[in-house]
Scaffold this motif. Structure first.
Motif, PDB file in Angstrom:
ATOM      1  N   SER A  42       0.834  -1.206   0.000  1.00 57.76           N
ATOM      2  CA  SER A  42       0.000   0.000   0.000  1.00 57.76           C
ATOM      3  C   SER A  42       0.865   1.251   0.000  1.00 57.76           C
ATOM      4  CB  SER A  42      -0.924   0.001   1.213  1.00 57.76           C
ATOM      5  OG  SER A  42      -0.183  -0.114   2.420  1.00 57.76           O
ATOM      6  N   ALA A  43       1.995   1.214   0.711  1.00 62.01           N
ATOM      7  CA  ALA A  43       2.901   2.368   0.754  1.00 62.01           C
ATOM      8  C   ALA A  43       3.535   2.604  -0.615  1.00 62.01           C
ATOM      9  CB  ALA A  43       3.989   2.143   1.802  1.00 62.01           C
ATOM     10  N   ILE A  44       3.887   1.517  -1.314  1.00 62.15           N
ATOM     11  CA  ILE A  44       4.483   1.649  -2.643  1.00 62.15           C
ATOM     12  C   ILE A  44       3.489   2.260  -3.617  1.00 62.15           C
ATOM     13  CG2 ILE A  44       5.399   0.348  -4.602  1.00 62.15           C
ATOM     14  CD1 ILE A  44       6.516  -1.669  -2.585  1.00 62.15           C
ATOM     15  N   VAL A  45       2.258   1.734  -3.626  1.00 62.38           N
ATOM     16  CA  VAL A  45       1.236   2.222  -4.554  1.00 62.38           C
ATOM     17  C   VAL A  45       0.861   3.661  -4.254  1.00 62.38           C
ATOM     18  CG1 VAL A  45      -1.140   1.909  -5.329  1.00 62.38           C
ATOM     19  CG2 VAL A  45       0.326  -0.083  -5.008  1.00 62.38           C
ATOM     20  N   TRP A  46       0.644   3.976  -2.982  1.00 59.38           N
ATOM     21  CA  TRP A  46       0.261   5.331  -2.626  1.00 59.38           C
ATOM     22  C   TRP A  46       1.386   6.325  -2.880  1.00 59.38           C
ATOM     23  CZ3 TRP A  46      -4.335   7.232  -2.204  1.00 59.38           C
ATOM     24  CH2 TRP A  46      -5.401   6.412  -1.836  1.00 59.38           C
ATOM     25  N   SER A  47       2.634   5.900  -2.673  1.00 64.77           N
ATOM     26  CA  SER A  47       3.769   6.786  -2.949  1.00 64.77           C
ATOM     27  C   SER A  47       3.839   7.119  -4.429  1.00 64.77           C
ATOM     28  CB  SER A  47       5.078   6.123  -2.505  1.00 64.77           C
ATOM     29  OG  SER A  47       5.106   5.943  -1.108  1.00 64.77           O
ATOM     30  N   ALA A  48       3.636   6.117  -5.272  1.00 63.11           N
ATOM     31  CA  ALA A  48       3.636   6.373  -6.713  1.00 63.11           C
ATOM     32  C   ALA A  48       2.508   7.323  -7.097  1.00 63.11           C
ATOM     33  CB  ALA A  48       3.505   5.056  -7.473  1.00 63.11           C
ATOM     34  N   SER A  49       1.327   7.124  -6.510  1.00 66.82           N
ATOM     35  CA  SER A  49       0.181   7.981  -6.824  1.00 66.82           C
ATOM     36  C   SER A  49       0.418   9.418  -6.371  1.00 66.82           C
ATOM     37  CB  SER A  49      -1.081   7.426  -6.157  1.00 66.82           C
ATOM     38  OG  SER A  49      -1.360   6.119  -6.608  1.00 66.82           O
ATOM     39  N   THR A  50       1.052   9.578  -5.226  1.00 67.89           N
ATOM     40  CA  THR A  50       1.321  10.918  -4.697  1.00 67.89           C
ATOM     41  C   THR A  50       2.153  11.746  -5.666  1.00 67.89           C
ATOM     42  OG1 THR A  50       1.228  10.105  -2.423  1.00 67.89           O
ATOM     43  CG2 THR A  50       2.374  12.194  -2.782  1.00 67.89           C
ATOM     44  N   TYR A  51       3.074  11.084  -6.353  1.00 67.74           N
ATOM     45  CA  TYR A  51       3.933  11.774  -7.307  1.00 67.74           C
ATOM     46  C   TYR A  51       3.386  11.714  -8.734  1.00 67.74           C
ATOM     47  CZ  TYR A  51       7.525  12.520  -3.810  1.00 67.74           C
ATOM     48  OH  TYR A  51       8.218  12.961  -2.701  1.00 67.74           O
ATOM     49  N   GLY A  52       2.122  11.335  -8.865  1.00 67.48           N
ATOM     50  CA  GLY A  52       1.500  11.300 -10.185  1.00 67.48           C
ATOM     51  C   GLY A  52       1.911  10.126 -11.032  1.00 67.48           C
ATOM     52  N   GLY A  53       2.359   9.040 -10.385  1.00 68.81           N
ATOM     53  CA  GLY A  53       2.856   7.894 -11.121  1.00 68.81           C
ATOM     54  C   GLY A  53       1.791   6.859 -11.433  1.00 68.81           C
ATOM     55  N   VAL A  54       2.005   6.110 -12.503  1.00 73.83           N
ATOM     56  CA  VAL A  54       1.145   5.000 -12.894  1.00 73.83           C
ATOM     57  C   VAL A  54       2.026   3.766 -13.025  1.00 73.83           C
ATOM     58  CG1 VAL A  54      -0.412   4.085 -14.641  1.00 73.83           C
ATOM     59  CG2 VAL A  54      -0.428   6.536 -14.135  1.00 73.83           C
ATOM     60  N   VAL A  55       1.740   2.729 -12.210  1.00 75.51           N
ATOM     61  CA  VAL A  55       2.555   1.518 -12.189  1.00 75.51           C
ATOM     62  C   VAL A  55       1.841   0.400 -12.951  1.00 75.51           C
ATOM     63  CG1 VAL A  55       3.692  -0.198 -10.717  1.00 75.51           C
ATOM     64  CG2 VAL A  55       3.462   2.159  -9.927  1.00 75.51           C
ATOM     65  N   LYS A  56       2.587  -0.286 -13.824  1.00 72.04           N
ATOM     66  CA  LYS A  56       2.040  -1.425 -14.565  1.00 72.04           C
ATOM     67  C   LYS A  56       3.082  -2.536 -14.618  1.00 72.04           C
ATOM     68  CE  LYS A  56      -0.938   1.339 -17.608  1.00 72.04           C
ATOM     69  NZ  LYS A  56      -1.272   1.672 -19.024  1.00 72.04           N
ATOM     70  N   SER A  57       2.609  -3.779 -14.547  1.00 70.29           N
ATOM     71  CA  SER A  57       3.499  -4.926 -14.684  1.00 70.29           C
ATOM     72  C   SER A  57       3.192  -5.649 -15.982  1.00 70.29           C
ATOM     73  CB  SER A  57       3.344  -5.881 -13.502  1.00 70.29           C
ATOM     74  OG  SER A  57       2.013  -6.349 -13.401  1.00 70.29           O
ATOM     75  N   PHE A  58       4.169  -6.374 -16.507  1.00 67.63           N
ATOM     76  CA  PHE A  58       3.962  -7.093 -17.762  1.00 67.63           C
ATOM     77  C   PHE A  58       4.869  -8.318 -17.799  1.00 67.63           C
ATOM     78  CE2 PHE A  58       7.356  -4.036 -18.456  1.00 67.63           C
ATOM     79  CZ  PHE A  58       8.320  -4.773 -19.115  1.00 67.63           C
ATOM     80  N   THR A  59       4.470  -9.293 -18.588  1.00 69.79           N
ATOM     81  CA  THR A  59       5.303 -10.465 -18.834  1.00 69.79           C
ATOM     82  C   THR A  59       5.201 -10.843 -20.308  1.00 69.79           C
ATOM     83  OG1 THR A  59       3.481 -11.932 -18.178  1.00 69.79           O
ATOM     84  CG2 THR A  59       5.183 -11.503 -16.533  1.00 69.79           C
ATOM     85  N   SER A  60       6.232 -11.485 -20.783  1.00 70.56           N
ATOM     86  CA  SER A  60       6.228 -12.108 -22.101  1.00 70.56           C
ATOM     87  C   SER A  60       6.939 -13.442 -21.938  1.00 70.56           C
ATOM     88  CB  SER A  60       6.951 -11.230 -23.129  1.00 70.56           C
ATOM     89  OG  SER A  60       8.341 -11.180 -22.835  1.00 70.56           O
ATOM     90  N   ARG A  61       7.193 -14.116 -23.018  1.00 71.58           N
ATOM     91  CA  ARG A  61       7.944 -15.369 -22.896  1.00 71.58           C
ATOM     92  C   ARG A  61       9.395 -15.114 -22.509  1.00 71.58           C
ATOM     93  NH1 ARG A  61       3.718 -16.350 -25.953  1.00 71.58           N
ATOM     94  NH2 ARG A  61       2.707 -18.373 -25.683  1.00 71.58           N
ATOM     95  N   ASP A  62       9.894 -13.922 -22.782  1.00 70.79           N
ATOM     96  CA  ASP A  62      11.279 -13.599 -22.454  1.00 70.79           C
ATOM     97  C   ASP A  62      11.423 -12.750 -21.193  1.00 70.79           C
ATOM     98  OD1 ASP A  62      13.088 -14.646 -24.642  1.00 70.79           O
ATOM     99  OD2 ASP A  62      11.617 -13.588 -25.853  1.00 70.79           O
ATOM    100  N   LEU A  63      10.484 -11.849 -20.961  1.00 72.68           N
ATOM    101  CA  LEU A  63      10.692 -10.827 -19.941  1.00 72.68           C
ATOM    102  C   LEU A  63       9.590 -10.768 -18.898  1.00 72.68           C
ATOM    103  CD1 LEU A  63      11.756  -7.846 -22.244  1.00 72.68           C
ATOM    104  CD2 LEU A  63      13.280  -9.350 -20.956  1.00 72.68           C
ATOM    105  N   PHE A  64       9.993 -10.362 -17.695  1.00 70.07           N
ATOM    106  CA  PHE A  64       9.085  -9.872 -16.663  1.00 70.07           C
ATOM    107  C   PHE A  64       9.548  -8.466 -16.333  1.00 70.07           C
ATOM    108  CE2 PHE A  64       9.242  -8.830 -12.106  1.00 70.07           C
ATOM    109  CZ  PHE A  64       7.893  -8.561 -11.898  1.00 70.07           C
TER     110      PHE A  64
END
Length: 256
Positions: free
Chosen positions: A83-105
């Motif tokens: 919750s601290a990570i998500v709220w900290s990102a939001s406070t600074y106007g950040g948008v966090v997204k995760s992704f995966t492929s066959r090669d990358l995370f």
């Protein structure tokens, strides 16, 4: 009313800004981390921390592990509550997204340029040092099932094509956990996988519209990413004849 000089000055500044060419830089740090930037001096920064940790690195017993890993992003890290990570990102106007492929995370974070230094710490915590607390396993299962439920026909076809083309090779692994495997990955398996794959030698820190020197300084001196060597994937032989026969079968089914 704006004077002619003000209008001319604004037009000149806008023209020079749009005409300037992006500056591209790539640096391999001493700890093995690769840092790459493309800087166009725009006000919005896009940060990406990615690892060679996609589904092709899973063993048969680990089917669905990278899918589970992706859904853990935004939860507790080893040092901070999720919750601290998500709220900290939001406070600074950040948008966090995760992704995966066959090669990358990986994890991406979009922020105003003047928040880049702080955003780097948030990004590294979210991507590189997940906590994998046992009680959070149950929390990610609904989102994993939702991912499977919202797969498109295109997603299903691509999965089957990879499976046919590479059969038992890593590139034949799906980026989605089989329904029967959702919930089968334990925290010990996730931790062991992270210790091996989420390391400096296996990672790239990329940014658009950010200072290359700032990223290199963070990666060299302030990053929480563990040290470790790059991981090579197992070979995935392309089964030409088998794949072509399967493709012909699917074509006939589609035409019918």
């Amino acid at each position: 009313m704006l004077s002619r000089n003000v209008v001319r000055g604004a037009h000149k500044a806008a023209t020079s800004s749009t005409s300037s060419k992006p500056v591209e830089k790539v640096t391999k740090l001493g700890n093995g981390l690769t840092v790459a930037t493309v800087d166009s001096k725009k006000p919005i920064t896009q940060l990406v921390l990615a690892f060679r940790a996609g589904s092709r690195y899973e063993t048969p017993a680990q089917a669905g592990l990278s899918h589970t890993l992706r859904n853990f992003v935004g939860r507790d890290s080893k040092d901070h509550f999720g919750s601290a990570i998500v709220w900290s990102a939001s406070t600074y106007g950040g948008v966090v997204k995760s992704f995966t492929s066959r090669d990358l995370f990986g994890v991406s974070l979009t922020v105003p340029r003047d928040s880049t230094s702080y955003a780097l710490h948030v990004l590294a915590q979210a991507a590189a040092v997940p906590g994998f607390k046992p009680w959070e396993i149950e929390d990610v299962l609904p989102t994993m099932r939702a991912d499977n439920g919202f797969r498109t026909a295109y997603d299903l076809v691509v999965d089957q094509i990879h499976k046919a083309a590479y059969r038992n090779g890593g590139l034949g692994n799906s980026v989605y956990a089989p329904c029967s495997k959702i919930g089968a990955i334990c925290t010990n398996s996730l931790t062991a996988f992270a210790d091996k794959h989420l390391v400096n030698g296996n990672a790239v820190l990329f940014a658009t519209n950010a200072s290359h020197d700032d990223l290199a300084l963070f990666g060299e001196n302030h990053s929480p990413i563990r040290n470790g060597s790059a991981v090579s994937p197992s070979s995935s032989a392309y089964k030409v004849a088998f794949f072509e026969s399967k493709f012909i079968q699917w074509s006939r089914i589609t035409e019918a």
